[in-house]
Structure formats: structure tokens, C-alpha cells
Design an enzyme around this catalytic site. Structure first.
Site, mmCIF file in Angstrom:
data_model
loop_
_atom_site.group_PDB
_atom_site.id
_atom_site.type_symbol
_atom_site.label_atom_id
_atom_site.label_comp_id
_atom_site.label_asym_id
_atom_site.label_seq_id
_atom_site.Cartn_x
_atom_site.Cartn_y
_atom_site.Cartn_z
ATOM 1 N N GLU A 167 44.621 2.324 47.836
ATOM 2 C CA GLU A 167 44.131 0.934 47.498
ATOM 3 C C GLU A 167 44.435 -0.108 48.414
ATOM 4 O O GLU A 167 43.631 -0.776 48.617
ATOM 5 C CB GLU A 167 44.522 0.694 46.087
ATOM 6 C CG GLU A 167 44.049 1.475 44.960
ATOM 7 C CD GLU A 167 44.374 1.219 43.565
ATOM 8 O OE1 GLU A 167 44.321 -0.113 43.280
ATOM 9 O OE2 GLU A 167 44.577 2.039 42.538
ATOM 10 N N LEU A 203 35.336 -8.966 31.305
ATOM 11 C CA LEU A 203 34.716 -10.393 31.401
ATOM 12 C C LEU A 203 33.536 -10.379 30.731
ATOM 13 O O LEU A 203 32.634 -9.545 30.509
ATOM 14 C CB LEU A 203 34.402 -10.522 32.944
ATOM 15 C CG LEU A 203 35.907 -10.302 33.713
ATOM 16 C CD1 LEU A 203 35.516 -10.331 35.100
ATOM 17 C CD2 LEU A 203 36.550 -11.845 33.578
ATOM 18 N N HIS A 222 39.089 -0.169 41.241
ATOM 19 C CA HIS A 222 39.245 0.456 39.767
ATOM 20 C C HIS A 222 40.016 1.900 40.596
ATOM 21 O O HIS A 222 39.461 2.626 41.394
ATOM 22 C CB HIS A 222 38.203 1.024 39.261
ATOM 23 C CG HIS A 222 38.094 1.917 38.081
ATOM 24 N ND1 HIS A 222 38.598 1.158 36.742
ATOM 25 C CD2 HIS A 222 38.058 3.043 37.825
ATOM 26 C CE1 HIS A 222 38.735 2.079 35.795
ATOM 27 N NE2 HIS A 222 38.395 3.100 36.372
ATOM 28 N N LEU A 234 31.292 -2.557 32.110
ATOM 29 C CA LEU A 234 32.732 -2.123 32.495
ATOM 30 C C LEU A 234 32.590 -0.987 33.541
ATOM 31 O O LEU A 234 32.070 -0.065 33.552
ATOM 32 C CB LEU A 234 33.596 -1.767 31.458
ATOM 33 C CG LEU A 234 35.149 -1.504 31.580
ATOM 34 C CD1 LEU A 234 35.642 -2.831 32.185
ATOM 35 C CD2 LEU A 234 35.563 -1.023 30.682
ATOM 36 N N SER A 283 50.036 -5.786 43.757
ATOM 37 C CA SER A 283 50.383 -5.529 45.035
ATOM 38 C C SER A 283 49.037 -5.112 46.125
ATOM 39 O O SER A 283 49.057 -5.433 47.133
ATOM 40 C CB SER A 283 50.967 -3.813 44.850
ATOM 41 O OG SER A 283 49.922 -3.027 44.427
ATOM 42 N N THR A 309 29.408 -5.658 37.478
ATOM 43 C CA THR A 309 28.167 -6.055 36.737
ATOM 44 C C THR A 309 28.821 -6.306 35.180
ATOM 45 O O THR A 309 30.137 -5.937 35.047
ATOM 46 C CB THR A 309 27.368 -4.955 36.589
ATOM 47 O OG1 THR A 309 27.840 -3.883 36.242
ATOM 48 C CG2 THR A 309 26.648 -4.937 38.026
ATOM 49 N N ASN A 335 35.651 -5.524 42.319
ATOM 50 C CA ASN A 335 36.839 -5.178 41.502
ATOM 51 C C ASN A 335 37.149 -3.923 42.440
ATOM 52 O O ASN A 335 36.537 -3.280 43.039
ATOM 53 C CB ASN A 335 36.510 -4.657 40.220
ATOM 54 C CG ASN A 335 37.363 -4.302 39.329
ATOM 55 O OD1 ASN A 335 38.586 -4.835 39.442
ATOM 56 N ND2 ASN A 335 37.276 -3.094 38.646
#
Ligand code: GAR
Length: 197
Positions: free
Chosen positions: A182, A101, A117, A152, A13, A149, A115
Site C-alpha cells: 500500500e 460517506l 482498500h 462502498l 501510515s 462512488t 480511497n
């Protein structure tokens, strides 16, 4: 053209909100930027159908087919880089991409890897953010858009939004309230970045 590649694992979404904002606000004309591809590590990610319906290239790279995190990330980078326009750095956007990652992958895209979160970082890095906020008795919750970075859910904070926690909230009702924000804040943060690069 600056190519944006979005990585998803599920509903997508946030990805859809970014794609719709890019269309509505004519990112092609204003920033010379477009969403070039949506890549998922899960074949059943619902967002893939939306992206394909918008004429965006989609790809699936199933992490289960790889012996190590490093091997998966190397194949993912190879796939992502196919969408790179040599004249312009690619922007890589994680939108509900539920994979940790490797440092090597992060280094490769550092400074152009974002990202979102669903918590007010540095609080509640990791999973189950909404339940943990409720368990702690938080009166507000929210989201963070940040540079990625190797650590996490760390990295420079680009944008945050705060929502109230209501007395009878469950993790689900709180998640829905945060998700609505978001969808506004992530596209806005990406537009801010595109405006300045
Ligand atoms: C979003 O709430 C996003 O913040 C979260 O997953 C959801 C994905 O929803 N991301 C993380 O938890 C990353 N650690 P979407 O697939 O509908 O965009």
C-alpha cells in the site's frame, strides 16, 4: 498549487508514505501539488502527530459530536474546503478513513476523491478483508486504489497490487504484507493522477 487533503482515522501510515513520497519526489516542483492538510475524525489518531511534525495543517472533527451522518459530512466538507485553492481543484485522499460517506459528500468531490482498500476489489469490500481472504483459501491477496462512488468500496480502479498468501499466514501477517505494498502503490497512483491533471 494543487492542494491535497488527506483523511485518516488511525495510524496514518499510508498518509505518511504519501507525505514522504511527495517530499522525496518534489511534487511541488513537478506537479505544483502539496499535502495541505490532514484531517481525522478521531482525536487519538496517531498520524496527526506525524503530519504536524512535517509542518502540515491538522484538524480533528469528531463524528460523535454530530446527530447524523449528513450533519457530520456537511461539517467535514466545510472544513476540507478551507484548504481549497480557488484556482485549482482540491484532491481528497482517504487513507484509512473508517467512515461511510453520504452520497451528497461523495458527489461534491466526485472524480477527485480516492480511497485505498486492503483487498483486490471487487472481492472483499467492507471490513475484515484479510481474515475473509484466509477463510476463503485465497492464494493471493492485495490492495486496490479506486475512485470513490456512493457505493462502498466501488468506483473505477486506478491501481492494484498482488501479494502471495503464505501457508501459515494470520490476518496480521497478511495485513502487514499488503500494507507494505500500500505504501508504494498509493503514492504512485496519486502521482499518476497529478501528472495527468
Ligand atoms: C490500510 O490497510 C487501509 O487500506 C485500510 O485501513 C488501513 C489504514 O492504515 N483501509 C480500509 O480498510 C478502508 N476500507 P493506515 O492508517 O496505517 O494508513
Amino acid at each position: 498549487m494543487k492542494n491535497i487533503v488527506i483523511l485518516i482515522s488511525g495510524t496514518g501510515s499510508n498518509m505518511a508514505a504519501i507525505v514522504k513520497t511527495a517530499q522525496r519526489d518534489a511534487w511541488k516542483d513537478r506537479f505544483g501539488a502539496r499535502v495541505a492538510a490532514v484531517i481525522s475524525n478521531r482525536a487519538d489518531a496517531k498520524g496527526l502527530a506525524f503530519a504536524a511534525g512535517q509542518g502540515i495543517a491538522t484538524a480533528v472533527l469528531d463524528h460523535k459530536g454530530f446527530a447524523s451522518r449528513e450533519a457530520f459530512d456537511a461539517a467535514l466538507a466545510e472544513l476540507i474546503d478551507r484548504y481549497e485553492n480557488p484556482a485549482e481543484p482540491l484532491l481528497l485522499v482517504l487513507a484509512g478513513f473508517m467512515r461511510i460517506l453520504t452520497p451528497g459528500f461523495v458527489r461534491r468531490y466526485e472524480g477527485r476523491l480516492l480511497n485505498i482498500h486492503p483487498s483486490l476489489l471487487p472481492a472483499f469490500a467492507g471490513l475484515h478483508t484479510h481474515q475473509r481472504a484466509l477463510d476463503e483459501g485465497c492464494k493471493v491477496a492485495g490492495l486496490t486504489v479506486h475512485q470513490v462512488t456512493a457505493e462502498l468500496d466501488h468506483g473505477a480502479i486506478l491501481a492494484q497490487a498482488v501479494v502471495p498468501v503464505l501457508p501459515d499466514d494470520t490476518a496480521e501477517t497478511l495485513a502487514a504484507r499488503v500494507l507494505t505494498q500500500e505504501h508504494l502503490i498509493y503514492p504512485q497512483a496519486i502521482a499518476d493522477l497529478l501528472r495527468h491533471c
